[in-house]
Scaffold this motif. Structure first.
Motif, PDB file in Angstrom:
ATOM      1  N   ALA A  52       0.726  -1.163  -0.066  1.00 57.35           N
ATOM      2  CA  ALA A  52       0.062  -0.139  -0.105  1.00 57.35           C
ATOM      3  C   ALA A  52       0.729   1.233  -0.023  1.00 57.35           C
ATOM      4  O   ALA A  52       0.541   2.282  -0.696  1.00 57.35           O
ATOM      5  CB  ALA A  52      -0.818   0.051   1.200  1.00 57.35           C
ATOM      6  N   PRO A  53       1.923   1.245   0.807  1.00 56.59           N
ATOM      7  CA  PRO A  53       2.917   2.634   0.772  1.00 56.59           C
ATOM      8  C   PRO A  53       3.257   2.932  -0.708  1.00 56.59           C
ATOM      9  O   PRO A  53       3.645   4.189  -0.920  1.00 56.59           O
ATOM     10  CB  PRO A  53       3.985   2.408   1.691  1.00 56.59           C
ATOM     11  N   LEU A  54       3.282   2.247  -1.532  1.00 55.09           N
ATOM     12  CA  LEU A  54       3.618   2.417  -3.298  1.00 55.09           C
ATOM     13  C   LEU A  54       2.651   3.544  -3.527  1.00 55.09           C
ATOM     14  O   LEU A  54       2.897   4.240  -4.497  1.00 55.09           O
ATOM     15  CB  LEU A  54       3.512   1.222  -3.998  1.00 55.09           C
ATOM     16  N   SER A  55       1.397   3.514  -2.789  1.00 55.42           N
ATOM     17  CA  SER A  55       0.306   4.409  -3.496  1.00 55.42           C
ATOM     18  C   SER A  55       0.534   5.660  -2.929  1.00 55.42           C
ATOM     19  O   SER A  55      -0.260   6.770  -3.408  1.00 55.42           O
ATOM     20  CB  SER A  55      -0.918   3.964  -3.215  1.00 55.42           C
ATOM     21  N   GLU A  56       1.544   6.074  -1.994  1.00 54.18           N
ATOM     22  CA  GLU A  56       1.858   7.391  -1.564  1.00 54.18           C
ATOM     23  C   GLU A  56       2.093   8.326  -2.694  1.00 54.18           C
ATOM     24  O   GLU A  56       2.016   9.521  -2.838  1.00 54.18           O
ATOM     25  CB  GLU A  56       3.084   7.353  -0.780  1.00 54.18           C
ATOM     26  N   GLU A  57       2.662   7.709  -3.857  1.00 53.53           N
ATOM     27  CA  GLU A  57       3.296   8.612  -4.897  1.00 53.53           C
ATOM     28  C   GLU A  57       2.132   9.036  -5.885  1.00 53.53           C
ATOM     29  O   GLU A  57       2.273  10.051  -6.685  1.00 53.53           O
ATOM     30  CB  GLU A  57       4.071   8.044  -5.917  1.00 53.53           C
ATOM     31  N   ILE A  58       0.960   8.818  -5.266  1.00 51.72           N
ATOM     32  CA  ILE A  58      -0.293   9.000  -6.273  1.00 51.72           C
ATOM     33  C   ILE A  58      -0.752  10.248  -5.560  1.00 51.72           C
ATOM     34  O   ILE A  58      -1.044  10.360  -4.342  1.00 51.72           O
ATOM     35  CB  ILE A  58      -1.607   7.952  -6.270  1.00 51.72           C
ATOM     36  N   ALA A  59      -0.823  11.392  -6.436  1.00 49.71           N
ATOM     37  CA  ALA A  59      -1.406  12.607  -5.887  1.00 49.71           C
ATOM     38  C   ALA A  59      -3.165  12.826  -5.837  1.00 49.71           C
ATOM     39  O   ALA A  59      -3.548  12.064  -6.666  1.00 49.71           O
ATOM     40  CB  ALA A  59      -1.193  13.753  -6.987  1.00 49.71           C
ATOM     41  N   PRO A  60      -3.257  13.205  -4.587  1.00 53.32           N
ATOM     42  CA  PRO A  60      -5.116  13.273  -4.683  1.00 53.32           C
ATOM     43  C   PRO A  60      -5.407  14.071  -5.443  1.00 53.32           C
ATOM     44  O   PRO A  60      -4.762  14.843  -6.237  1.00 53.32           O
ATOM     45  CB  PRO A  60      -5.121  13.926  -3.172  1.00 53.32           C
ATOM     46  N   ALA A  61      -6.706  13.765  -6.196  1.00 56.78           N
ATOM     47  CA  ALA A  61      -7.493  14.652  -6.929  1.00 56.78           C
ATOM     48  C   ALA A  61      -8.939  14.752  -6.364  1.00 56.78           C
ATOM     49  O   ALA A  61      -9.494  13.573  -6.133  1.00 56.78           O
ATOM     50  CB  ALA A  61      -7.414  13.727  -8.492  1.00 56.78           C
ATOM     51  N   ALA A  62      -9.411  15.883  -6.391  1.00 60.34           N
ATOM     52  CA  ALA A  62     -10.600  16.165  -5.902  1.00 60.34           C
ATOM     53  C   ALA A  62     -11.601  15.681  -6.673  1.00 60.34           C
ATOM     54  O   ALA A  62     -11.741  16.087  -8.076  1.00 60.34           O
ATOM     55  CB  ALA A  62     -10.873  17.654  -5.605  1.00 60.34           C
ATOM     56  N   PRO A  63     -12.721  14.731  -6.302  1.00 67.72           N
ATOM     57  CA  PRO A  63     -13.723  14.585  -7.348  1.00 67.72           C
ATOM     58  C   PRO A  63     -14.660  15.694  -7.339  1.00 67.72           C
ATOM     59  O   PRO A  63     -14.760  16.250  -6.551  1.00 67.72           O
ATOM     60  CB  PRO A  63     -14.360  13.151  -6.514  1.00 67.72           C
TER      61      PRO A  63
ATOM     62  N   ALA B  31     -10.115  12.407  -1.860  1.00 68.03           N
ATOM     63  CA  ALA B  31      -9.382  13.177  -3.118  1.00 68.03           C
ATOM     64  C   ALA B  31      -8.274  11.883  -3.279  1.00 68.03           C
ATOM     65  O   ALA B  31      -7.779  11.789  -4.195  1.00 68.03           O
ATOM     66  CB  ALA B  31      -8.836  14.387  -2.452  1.00 68.03           C
ATOM     67  N   LYS B  32      -7.747  11.296  -2.054  1.00 71.73           N
ATOM     68  CA  LYS B  32      -6.895  10.259  -2.168  1.00 71.73           C
ATOM     69  C   LYS B  32      -7.258   8.997  -2.957  1.00 71.73           C
ATOM     70  O   LYS B  32      -6.780   8.689  -3.933  1.00 71.73           O
ATOM     71  CB  LYS B  32      -6.365   9.785  -0.889  1.00 71.73           C
ATOM     72  N   PHE B  34      -9.819   9.003  -4.897  1.00 76.39           N
ATOM     73  CA  PHE B  34     -10.276   9.380  -6.278  1.00 76.39           C
ATOM     74  C   PHE B  34      -8.910   9.004  -7.397  1.00 76.39           C
ATOM     75  O   PHE B  34      -8.810   8.655  -8.460  1.00 76.39           O
ATOM     76  CB  PHE B  34     -10.837  10.726  -6.455  1.00 76.39           C
ATOM     77  N   ALA B 108       3.231  13.925  -7.050  1.00 78.86           N
ATOM     78  CA  ALA B 108       3.747  14.401  -5.373  1.00 78.86           C
ATOM     79  C   ALA B 108       2.912  13.937  -4.504  1.00 78.86           C
ATOM     80  O   ALA B 108       1.613  14.356  -4.780  1.00 78.86           O
ATOM     81  CB  ALA B 108       3.942  15.702  -5.861  1.00 78.86           C
ATOM     82  N   TYR B 143       1.163  -2.646  -9.461  1.00 74.15           N
ATOM     83  CA  TYR B 143       0.457  -2.151  -8.187  1.00 74.15           C
ATOM     84  C   TYR B 143      -0.361  -0.991  -8.648  1.00 74.15           C
ATOM     85  O   TYR B 143      -1.461  -0.532  -8.284  1.00 74.15           O
ATOM     86  CB  TYR B 143       1.302  -2.123  -7.111  1.00 74.15           C
ATOM     87  N   LEU B 144       0.429  -0.124  -9.259  1.00 69.13           N
ATOM     88  CA  LEU B 144      -0.073   1.274  -9.572  1.00 69.13           C
ATOM     89  C   LEU B 144      -1.068   1.345 -10.498  1.00 69.13           C
ATOM     90  O   LEU B 144      -2.118   2.229 -10.584  1.00 69.13           O
ATOM     91  CB  LEU B 144       0.958   2.398  -9.562  1.00 69.13           C
TER      92      LEU B 144
END
Lengths: 228, 180
Positions: A52-63, B31-32, B34, B108, B143-144
């Motif tokens: 799961a920590p791999l997803s740290e690099e995914i930037a949040p995006a507002a729905p 947000a995360k 999504f 980021a 994974y991603l």
């Protein structure tokens, strides 16, 4: 094949499952095994946690904002009604099923002496392990016996037990627990059949229990029942 | 920033069908999640549908969160990723990925970066580094982005079975490292 090889095969298989690399048939076969295999479940949870920590690099995006209202609508009406109403809706909604299930599950009460053996239990454990309770259900008498294994409520507070029947929109209070030892609670006949498939929870409440009929304090633990 | 304990408390209340807590959980985490759906699906409308499904799943399954032993964000991300990949796999194979997005969100961590344990993050990163670069990349994109063995085989121009053996070996190496 030697045991360590088997273990490694399962580790790789669990990783492939978590990564969604198995084809549909292999995935289904793995899920069949997973259902009853604790060791395999642990492997899956471990991989999920480690990757799961791999997803740290995914930037949040507002729905889009409208999505929130859709989601909230989909989970049913708001709970701004009196506790009595929610209990009634629960009771009426489940009445037919309850009657039938009640007969199937508790019908033996009518036929002979009650069997006082608990048949299923739920282990309620706070995230940090500071509070642990075991709830056992005796279907014959509609009783839940809650044994306090560790921890108690903070001074001046009590722990209250709740049932969220499957498909119900609100929890129903089953009563306040003793600060130590075991508490025996008789579940009202109309909700008893919903216990096996429901969720139980413990919340932190003022003395005497929640004044509103819905949990007011923090939820210490939730659990579902398994057959003993 | 919402703390891990806050999110954990929200999930516990959601298990009790507390809509206010559910709304708060949505605000703190949507947000995360999504972002996760977009990354896998690379298509806005599919990601929106999936996000809706994700929150309904969270509402229905909040009581099973504790058994997994996961940190709250791990659990939420796992739910989102699983549903997004299910959706991805259901696409007809002959249609190319819709990819209607001009660009993917920048890679980021956001400011609110609903944090994972730093040590956890370091561990997987260090263990991936012990693999050959190509293999570490393969694990990451599986994974991603939800790649399949077939996608990887095409990308690396090797037969499917070679790819499978190659990656399984890397996963076992990864397990050995993560367990050390």
């Amino acid at each position: 094949m030697s045991a360590p090889d088997d273990a490694y095969d399962d580790e790789a298989l669990a990783a492939e499952y978590v990564l969604h690399l198995l084809d549909a048939d292999a995935r289904r076969a793995f899920e069949d095994r997973l259902r009853d295999d604790r060791a395999l479940q642990d492997m899956v949870y471990r991989w999920e946690g480690e990757l799961a920590p791999l997803s740290e690099e995914i930037a949040p995006a507002a729905p889009p904002p409208a999505l929130k209202s859709k989601v909230m609508e989909a989970v049913g009406p708001s709970r701004e009604r009196s506790p009595l109403q929610s209990i009634w809706s629960l009771v009426l909604g489940g009445a037919v099923a309850a009657g039938l299930l009640g007969f199937l599950m508790f019908g033996d009460v009518l036929r002979g002496p009650a069997d006082l053996t608990p048949e299923f239990e739920a282990r309620l454990s706070a995230g940090d392990g500071s509070v642990i309770l075991v709830a056992q259900v005796i279907p014959a008498t509609h009783e839940i016996v809650v044994e306090r294994v560790a921890g108690g409520p903070p001074p001046g507070r009590v722990h209250e037990l709740w049932l969220i029947a499957e498909g119900a929109t609100a929890p129903v209070s089953l009563g306040v627990l003793q600060d130590e030892g075991a508490t025996r609670i008789r579940v009202p006949d109309d909700i008893a059949p919903g216990v096996r498939t429901g969720t139980v929870a413990i919340s932190d409440e003022p003395p005497g229990g929640s004044p509103t009929g819905a949990p007011t304090g923090s939820v210490i633990a939730t659990a579902t029942f398994v057959d003993i | 920033m919402t703390s891990i304990t806050d999110i954990e408390a929200m999930i516990a209340r959601v298990a009790l069908r507390d809509r206010a807590a559910f709304a708060a959980l949505y605000d703190a985490t949507s947000a995360k999640l999504f972002g996760v759906c977009l990354r896998v699906l690379n298509n806005r409308s599919e990601a929106e549908d999936t996000l809706q499904e994700v929150y309904l799943r969270i509402w229905a399954k909040a009581d099973t969160y504790a058994v997994t032993g996961h940190s709250p964000m791990t659990w939420l991300i796992t739910v989102a990723r699983n549903l997004a990949i299910d959706r991805l796999r259901k696409r007809k194979p002959e249609t190319a990925p819709p990819g209607d997005m001009d660009e993917l969100p920048a890679s980021a961590p956001g400011p609110e970066a609903v944090a994972m344990e730093r040590s956890e993050r370091a561990r997987i990163a260090a263990c991936l580094e012990e693999l050959d670069e190509g293999k570490a990349d393969a694990v990451r994109s599986v994974y991603l982005d939800g790649l399949t063995y077939q996608d990887l085989a095409t990308r690396h121009d090797v037969p499917l079975n070679t790819m499978r053996t190659w990656l399984r070996r890397s996963l076992i190496k990864l397990r050995e490292c993560l367990t050390r």
